[in-house]
Design a protein around this motif. Structure first.
Motif, PDB file in Angstrom:
ATOM      1  N   CYS A  74       0.823  -1.201   0.000  1.00 56.42           N
ATOM      2  CA  CYS A  74       0.000   0.000   0.000  1.00 56.42           C
ATOM      3  C   CYS A  74       0.864   1.260   0.000  1.00 56.42           C
ATOM      4  O   CYS A  74       1.704   1.454   0.886  1.00 56.42           O
ATOM      5  CB  CYS A  74      -0.929   0.006   1.213  1.00 56.42           C
ATOM      6  N   ASP A  76      -0.902   4.232  -0.649  1.00 56.96           N
ATOM      7  CA  ASP A  76      -2.014   5.183  -0.641  1.00 56.96           C
ATOM      8  C   ASP A  76      -1.931   6.019   0.637  1.00 56.96           C
ATOM      9  O   ASP A  76      -2.190   5.523   1.731  1.00 56.96           O
ATOM     10  CB  ASP A  76      -3.333   4.401  -0.698  1.00 56.96           C
ATOM     11  N   SER A  78      -3.751   8.036   1.966  1.00 56.65           N
ATOM     12  CA  SER A  78      -4.988   8.260   2.710  1.00 56.65           C
ATOM     13  C   SER A  78      -5.524   6.968   3.339  1.00 56.65           C
ATOM     14  O   SER A  78      -6.631   6.951   3.863  1.00 56.65           O
ATOM     15  CB  SER A  78      -6.050   8.865   1.786  1.00 56.65           C
ATOM     16  N   ASN A  79      -4.722   5.894   3.294  1.00 54.18           N
ATOM     17  CA  ASN A  79      -5.201   4.602   3.785  1.00 54.18           C
ATOM     18  C   ASN A  79      -4.441   4.167   5.034  1.00 54.18           C
ATOM     19  O   ASN A  79      -3.221   4.308   5.102  1.00 54.18           O
ATOM     20  CB  ASN A  79      -5.054   3.543   2.685  1.00 54.18           C
ATOM     21  N   LYS A  80      -5.145   3.602   6.006  1.00 49.09           N
ATOM     22  CA  LYS A  80      -4.518   3.164   7.265  1.00 49.09           C
ATOM     23  C   LYS A  80      -3.534   2.009   7.061  1.00 49.09           C
ATOM     24  O   LYS A  80      -2.725   1.721   7.922  1.00 49.09           O
ATOM     25  CB  LYS A  80      -5.574   2.803   8.302  1.00 49.09           C
ATOM     26  N   LYS A  81      -3.607   1.340   5.904  1.00 49.10           N
ATOM     27  CA  LYS A  81      -2.672   0.247   5.619  1.00 49.10           C
ATOM     28  C   LYS A  81      -1.435   0.739   4.872  1.00 49.10           C
ATOM     29  O   LYS A  81      -0.669  -0.058   4.323  1.00 49.10           O
ATOM     30  CB  LYS A  81      -3.375  -0.850   4.819  1.00 49.10           C
ATOM     31  N   TYR A  82      -1.233   2.040   4.858  1.00 48.97           N
ATOM     32  CA  TYR A  82      -0.093   2.658   4.189  1.00 48.97           C
ATOM     33  C   TYR A  82       1.218   1.994   4.625  1.00 48.97           C
ATOM     34  O   TYR A  82       1.439   1.756   5.806  1.00 48.97           O
ATOM     35  CB  TYR A  82      -0.064   4.152   4.525  1.00 48.97           C
ATOM     36  N   ILE A  95      -7.767   1.384  -3.362  1.00 48.91           N
ATOM     37  CA  ILE A  95      -6.525   1.467  -2.599  1.00 48.91           C
ATOM     38  C   ILE A  95      -5.365   1.472  -3.579  1.00 48.91           C
ATOM     39  O   ILE A  95      -5.190   0.536  -4.355  1.00 48.91           O
ATOM     40  CB  ILE A  95      -6.374   0.297  -1.604  1.00 48.91           C
ATOM     41  N   SER A  97      -1.673   0.962  -4.684  1.00 47.87           N
ATOM     42  CA  SER A  97      -0.630   0.074  -4.170  1.00 47.87           C
ATOM     43  C   SER A  97       0.370  -0.293  -5.256  1.00 47.87           C
ATOM     44  O   SER A  97       0.097  -0.165  -6.447  1.00 47.87           O
ATOM     45  CB  SER A  97      -1.244  -1.208  -3.599  1.00 47.87           C
TER      46      SER A  97
END
Length: 166
Positions: A74, A76, A78-82, A95, A97
């Protein structure tokens, strides 16, 4: 022992000196996503990921994980899985990635560098790997090695090996 990235084209470990390539825009103490810079600092390494459909599992003391078609990293902001390994689902877009199952050779073997890892800061850089190169062309921030050199390095390093990027 520590892997040392001495400059934009030299990686040293123990008595071995390898030619390498780094980010197109050099090194940075303040990496940001997309700046094409390799982050400076001292970091641990993660596992070895490899393409079993193309390569054999190399001898290494690192944990070895086969790259599957649905694996991504990831990037992204803006994503918590960054800056984490994720499953890519083409049916659910959204997402951003880095696809690990690439058509080129670069990710046949890759080792994530634990940069921006534990307390991940969104936008501070993701998907920083040691991966393959055929021509030492600069990277988007990773460190590239020829396959024969990466295979030597994989035999020597352990899970507690660090990388120091000067």
């Amino acid at each position: 022992m520590t892997i040392i990235v001495k400059n934009k084209d030299t990686l040293i470990f123990d008595d071995f000196e390898f030619k390498c390539c780094v980010g197109k825009n050099g090194f940075s103490n303040k990496k940001i996503e997309g700046d094409k810079k390799t982050p400076r600092g001292i970091f641990y390494l993660e596992n070895l990921y490899f393409r079993k459909d193309r390569k054999t599992k190399p001898p290494t003391k690192l944990k070895v994980i086969e790259i599957k078609k649905n694996m991504g990293w990831c990037d992204d902001i803006s994503n918590k899985k960054y800056n984490k390994l994720i499953k890519i689902n083409k049916k659910i877009p959204g997402i951003k990635s880095e696809n690990l199952f690439r058509s080129d050779h670069k990710y046949n073997y890759l080792v994530p560098i634990k940069y921006n890892w534990k307390k991940t800061k969104l936008g501070r850089g993701s998907a920083i790997f040691i991966h393959l190169t055929k021509n030492y062309k600069s990277t988007a921030g990773c460190i590239g090695l020829k396959e024969k050199d990466l295979l030597i390095l994989l035999k020597l390093i352990k899970k507690n090996t660090k990388i120091k990027i000067l």
